[in-house]
Design a protein around this motif. Structure first.
Motif, short mmCIF file in Angstrom:
data_model
loop_
_atom_site.label_atom_id
_atom_site.label_comp_id
_atom_site.label_asym_id
_atom_site.label_seq_id
_atom_site.Cartn_x
_atom_site.Cartn_y
_atom_site.Cartn_z
N GLU A 110 4.22 -51.04 26.22
CA GLU A 110 4.56 -51.53 24.89
C GLU A 110 5.59 -50.66 24.20
OE1 GLU A 110 2.30 -53.18 20.86
OE2 GLU A 110 1.15 -52.39 22.55
N ASN A 111 5.45 -49.33 24.29
CA ASN A 111 6.42 -48.43 23.66
C ASN A 111 7.79 -48.56 24.29
OD1 ASN A 111 4.45 -47.47 21.93
ND2 ASN A 111 3.97 -45.68 23.19
N ASP A 112 7.84 -48.65 25.62
CA ASP A 112 9.13 -48.82 26.30
C ASP A 112 9.78 -50.14 25.92
OD1 ASP A 112 9.01 -46.39 27.54
OD2 ASP A 112 8.31 -47.16 29.47
N GLN B 79 4.24 -62.90 27.21
CA GLN B 79 3.15 -62.15 26.60
C GLN B 79 2.81 -60.91 27.42
OE1 GLN B 79 -0.20 -64.83 26.47
NE2 GLN B 79 -0.35 -65.00 28.67
N PHE B 80 2.13 -59.97 26.77
CA PHE B 80 1.69 -58.75 27.43
C PHE B 80 0.43 -59.04 28.26
CE2 PHE B 80 4.42 -56.83 24.31
CZ PHE B 80 4.84 -55.64 24.89
N ASP B 81 0.30 -58.31 29.34
CA ASP B 81 -0.91 -58.38 30.15
C ASP B 81 -2.03 -57.65 29.40
OD1 ASP B 81 -2.96 -57.50 32.13
OD2 ASP B 81 -1.61 -58.46 33.56
N LYS B 82 -3.13 -58.35 29.15
CA LYS B 82 -4.22 -57.77 28.37
C LYS B 82 -4.89 -56.61 29.11
CE LYS B 82 -5.31 -62.03 25.86
NZ LYS B 82 -6.34 -63.05 25.58
N ALA C 95 1.04 -54.09 29.55
CA ALA C 95 2.47 -54.08 29.91
C ALA C 95 3.00 -55.51 29.92
CB ALA C 95 2.67 -53.43 31.27
N ILE C 96 4.32 -55.61 29.84
CA ILE C 96 4.98 -56.91 29.88
C ILE C 96 5.93 -56.92 31.08
CG2 ILE C 96 6.95 -56.27 28.40
CD1 ILE C 96 6.62 -59.09 27.11
#
Length: 376
Positions: A212-214, A259-262, A266-267
């Motif tokens: 998420e930060n990247d 969407q991000f992987d829960k 990560a995406i």
């Protein structure tokens, strides 16, 4: 008397030593190179592990059960769309087709007879030779006969489909994988393992993930209002293979998952690479290398920093040339240099090297001021 004389000599010796220490010169300040902080431009390169897949990567499975009679191609072969790959014994399916064809012929004959009966009774009813009830009965029988024809046609079509399924053809162009089943094997649509895989690798997709930060950093550093605009503005990316060699052709990031992987947080992103020579295969691994240019940033050599308890410090000079440890935060690396996010600013001076044994707060003599780090 000898004791007094000895004490006198010892006292004189101590006084002499004290006078020498008092007159000893102070240690000279070291002369060290200094870096003047100024804005610069640098390029950072970040690598992410990738999984490579063909543009089309499909499983070839049987759609009917039976014995594998023939294999028309070899493992690793390049095939074209529609080319025969496997043949399942079709005796039972051909028999079903013939039976369905015979049933259709019988149903069509019955429909013809029913139509003839209606045609015969119609004028007789009009002339009141026979009752209208007989005509309605004949018309009902005709409707049933037509329904039987339609049903027989459906059964025949299904038999034709099953018969066609006994010849398995390539759905797309591509390279054939391994064969876990051999000629003579009994195969079924329910088999856990496919007959083979078919990959179209004229272009390959390299999938990689960003935390998420990247991803937030990626969005903030890339021009464009929307993800589509940002993807268009991204520079080409490189593919670093498992042996650390760089693939000869550059790729382009063309997809960001919705969407991000829960589970991982990560995406997934996708980079597309041309593969006209077929050097890359589905299942290859490597790393995608993303290069980003940073303008108007502070760049310092790594040798100008010292790491203490997972934190980076530089020796910052004040106007009196006293050097104190200053913590910094970096935003990335460019070769042997750091990109500084926080801790120092334009116009500051830092000690470039030779500070390993320098006490905090010690005064130095700046060597000819080193120029800012060159544009990278």
């Amino acid at each position: 008397m000898k004791t007094i004389t000895s004490l006198s000599i010892l006292a004189l010796f101590l006084i002499s030593c004290t006078d020498k220490n008092a007159n000893a010169p102070a240690l000279a300040s070291p002369t060290l190179p200094v870096l003047n902080i100024a804005y610069s431009t640098a390029t950072t390169a970040t690598e992410y592990p990738v999984a490579i897949q063909g543009k089309t990567d499909v499983e070839i499975r049987a759609q009917v059960s039976g014995t594998l009679d023939q294999i028309f191609i070899d493992e690793g072969a390049y095939v074209k769309q529609g080319q025969p790959l496997f043949k399942i014994n079709d005796n039972s399916y051909r028999q079903e087709y013939n039976n369905a064809q015979a049933s259709l012929n019988a149903a069509e004959a019955a429909a013809i007879n029913a139509q003839m009966e209606v045609d015969k009774l119609t004028p007789l009813v009009q002339n009141k030779v026979v009752s209208e009830y007989q005509l309605k009965t004949a018309q009902s029988n005709l409707s049933i006969a037509k329904a039987n024809v339609a049903r027989s046609n459906a059964i025949l079509a299904n038999a034709r489909i099953n018969l066609d399924y006994t010849l398995i053809k390539a759905p797309v162009n591509g390279y054939i994988g391994r064969f876990p089943r051999r000629q003579g094997s009994l195969i079924s649509p329910l088999d856990p393992e496919a007959l083979t895989r078919l990959s179209d690798t004229k272009e390959v997709y390299a999938y990689f993930s960003l935390g998420e930060n990247d991803f937030i950093s990626f969005k903030s550093l890339t021009e464009g209002k929307t993800i589509t605009d940002k993807l268009k503005s991204l520079p080409p990316v490189d593919l670093v293979l498992s042996d650390n060699s760089v693939y000869s052709e550059s790729g382009k990031i063309d997809m960001v998952d919705g969407q991000f992987d829960k589970t991982t947080g990560a995406i997934t992103l996708r980079a597309k690479f041309p593969n006209t020579n077929g050097l890359l295969k589905s299942g290859n691994t490597g790393k995608v290398k993303i290069s980003m240019e940073h303008e108007n940033t502070i760049v310092i050599p790594q040798e100008a920093t010292i790491e203490i308890q997972d934190k980076l410090f530089v020796f910052l000079l004040n106007e009196k040339n006293a050097a104190t440890r200053q913590p910094i935060v970096i935003s990335g690396k460019s070769g042997s240099n750091y990109l500084v996010k926080e801790g120092i600013k334009i116009g500051d001076r830092i000690v470039l090297k030779g500070f390993e044994s320098l006490p905090d707060g010690a005064t130095i003599i700046p060597e000819n001021s080193t120029k800012p780090v060159a544009k990278l």
